[in-house]
Design a protein around this motif. Structure first.
Motif, mmCIF file in Angstrom:
data_model
loop_
_atom_site.group_PDB
_atom_site.id
_atom_site.type_symbol
_atom_site.label_atom_id
_atom_site.label_comp_id
_atom_site.label_asym_id
_atom_site.label_seq_id
_atom_site.Cartn_x
_atom_site.Cartn_y
_atom_site.Cartn_z
ATOM 1 N N CYS A 20 0.853 -1.192 0.000
ATOM 2 C CA CYS A 20 0.000 0.000 0.000
ATOM 3 C C CYS A 20 0.890 1.244 0.000
ATOM 4 O O CYS A 20 1.933 1.259 0.653
ATOM 5 N N TRP A 21 0.462 2.239 -0.758
ATOM 6 C CA TRP A 21 1.147 3.540 -0.767
ATOM 7 C C TRP A 21 0.860 4.235 0.551
ATOM 8 O O TRP A 21 -0.298 4.246 1.014
ATOM 9 N N ALA A 22 1.867 4.793 1.154
ATOM 10 C CA ALA A 22 1.679 5.570 2.382
ATOM 11 C C ALA A 22 1.982 7.029 2.051
ATOM 12 O O ALA A 22 3.138 7.400 1.857
ATOM 13 N N VAL A 150 10.601 2.345 -13.959
ATOM 14 C CA VAL A 150 10.521 2.558 -15.403
ATOM 15 C C VAL A 150 9.146 3.136 -15.675
ATOM 16 O O VAL A 150 8.125 2.515 -15.366
ATOM 17 N N GLU A 151 9.142 4.362 -16.197
ATOM 18 C CA GLU A 151 7.849 5.032 -16.375
ATOM 19 C C GLU A 151 7.871 6.020 -17.525
ATOM 20 O O GLU A 151 7.235 7.067 -17.481
ATOM 21 N N SER A 152 8.626 5.650 -18.587
ATOM 22 C CA SER A 152 8.661 6.467 -19.807
ATOM 23 C C SER A 152 8.899 5.528 -20.984
ATOM 24 O O SER A 152 9.339 4.383 -20.799
ATOM 25 N N VAL A 176 1.031 5.418 -14.202
ATOM 26 C CA VAL A 176 0.413 6.731 -14.436
ATOM 27 C C VAL A 176 1.336 7.597 -15.273
ATOM 28 O O VAL A 176 0.937 8.172 -16.296
ATOM 29 N N ASP A 177 2.595 7.686 -14.876
ATOM 30 C CA ASP A 177 3.532 8.491 -15.665
ATOM 31 C C ASP A 177 3.751 7.885 -17.041
ATOM 32 O O ASP A 177 3.834 8.610 -18.042
ATOM 33 N N LEU A 178 3.838 6.558 -17.101
ATOM 34 C CA LEU A 178 4.058 5.917 -18.404
ATOM 35 C C LEU A 178 2.903 6.230 -19.358
ATOM 36 O O LEU A 178 3.113 6.680 -20.486
ATOM 37 N N GLY A 235 -3.266 -0.446 -3.053
ATOM 38 C CA GLY A 235 -4.023 0.633 -2.427
ATOM 39 C C GLY A 235 -3.149 1.854 -2.219
ATOM 40 O O GLY A 235 -1.914 1.767 -2.221
ATOM 41 N N ILE A 236 -3.809 2.992 -2.088
ATOM 42 C CA ILE A 236 -3.143 4.255 -1.749
ATOM 43 C C ILE A 236 -3.909 4.810 -0.560
ATOM 44 O O ILE A 236 -5.118 5.056 -0.660
ATOM 45 N N ASP A 237 -3.225 5.001 0.574
ATOM 46 C CA ASP A 237 -3.968 5.355 1.797
ATOM 47 C C ASP A 237 -4.805 6.619 1.641
ATOM 48 O O ASP A 237 -5.950 6.690 2.109
HETATM 49 O O1 LIG Z 1 3.624 6.665 -12.509
HETATM 50 C C1 LIG Z 1 3.119 6.048 -11.565
HETATM 51 O O2 LIG Z 1 2.107 5.347 -11.655
HETATM 52 C C2 LIG Z 1 3.782 6.147 -10.282
HETATM 53 O O3 LIG Z 1 4.972 6.283 -10.212
HETATM 54 C C3 LIG Z 1 2.947 6.220 -9.057
HETATM 55 C C4 LIG Z 1 2.406 7.614 -8.915
HETATM 56 O O4 LIG Z 1 3.483 8.474 -8.693
HETATM 57 C C5 LIG Z 1 1.426 7.663 -7.797
HETATM 58 O O5 LIG Z 1 1.793 8.656 -6.914
HETATM 59 C C6 LIG Z 1 0.054 7.887 -8.316
HETATM 60 O O6 LIG Z 1 -0.841 8.134 -7.312
#
Ligand SMILES: O=C(O)C(=O)C[C@H](O)[C@@H](O)CO
Length: 265
Positions: A20-22, A150-152, A176-178, A235-237
């Motif tokens: 989970c994202w904190a 890796v996000e590009s 998300v970034d990708l 999850g993301i809190d």
């Molecule tokens: O690109 C993504 O996906 C991530 O790296 C996670 C985001 O940064 C995340 O904060 C989205 O809520």
């Protein structure tokens, strides 16, 4: 004392680990998460309001619990990496890694000479338990875990070389970034993005490394688990609180707008 073990590194055994994202930036909130059963927690220094002291308090807060902490940096700065290692972070996630050269420099930032250029904090640091850990300088790397994101499109193109970089332990796809970077903002499920995610997973596994991804929507997380992702943030809190708050108040009031995103970000 013995070098503290890294529970995250040791958990990467082929079974999918759920995290989970904190994002609250406080030990209090992150400790709550640590009591709930997640295998790992991402203390987010990239997008959450975190500083080195707030990350330290979260590492201390979760230390008694089985959830393994992973700390994400805001950038590639070796000075920040040094501070985070010194406060006792053993697993680092570094965003926006596009090339094997960048990955190799990040590895070097985590290693003492002659294997890298990490500065020696010695008895000042929690990592050494204030000089209580035997042979910390020689052994620190054994319990570190370096995850690169890796996000590009460039990162995906270089995924084989990035994953194969010695000292990189895992690759984490940033969906998300990708998706945003390749023209499908907010839609990681677009077929082109899904193909890039799968390619990155396969390149990572071909290099013998672990692969992770963020997937707050259950259908996405289950698909990625089936594909073989080793660790998935499900999850993301912040979003969990936001969604639960809206669901709760909308039981009593009819004019509450429901969340528009189905992805759970
Ligand atoms: O690109 C993504 O996906 C991530 O790296 C996670 C985001 O940064 C995340 O904060 C989205 O809520």
């Amino acid at each position: 004392m013995e070098l503290p073990q890294n529970p995250f590194r040791r958990s990467l055994d082929g079974n999918t680990r759920y995290g989970c994202w904190a994002g609250f930036g406080t030990g209090y909130a992150t400790e709550i998460l640590a009591t709930t059963g997640f295998d790992w927690l991402l203390i987010d220094g990239e997008h959450a309001p975190n500083t080195v002291p707030s990350i330290l308090s979260q590492l201390q807060a979760v230390a008694p619990y089985p959830s393994a902490p992973v700390v994400r940096t805001v950038n590639h700065d070796p000075a920040l990496i040094k501070q985070l290692l010194d406060i006792g972070a053993q697993t680092l996630m570094i965003p926006m890694v596009d090339t094997a050269e960048q990955a190799a420099r990040l590895v070097a930032a985590t290693r003492y000479p002659p294997h890298g250029f990490r500065g020696v904090g010695g008895g000042l640091t929690r990592a050494t338990r204030w000089d209580g850990v035997e042979n910390y300088l020689a052994r620190a790397h054994e319990e570190l875990c370096l995850i690169v994101q890796v996000e590009s499109r460039t990162g995906v193109d270089n995924a084989e070389a990035i994953a194969a970089t010695e000292g990189v332990d895992a690759v984490f796809v940033g969906p998300v970034d990708l998706s945003t970077g390749v023209g499908h903002a907010g839609n990681p499920n677009h077929p082109d993005v899904q193909a890039m995610i799968r390619r990155t997973l396969e390149a990572t596994h071909a290099a013998g490394k672990a692969a992770g991804i963020l997937a707050p929507a259950e259908a996405d997380a289950r698909r990625y688990a089936q594909w073989g992702f080793d660790f998935i943030a499900v999850g993301i809190d912040i979003s969990l609180l936001h969604q639960a708050a809206i669901e709760t108040i909308s039981r009593y009031k009819s004019d509450i707008p429901l969340p528009t995103s189905s992805l759970g970000y």
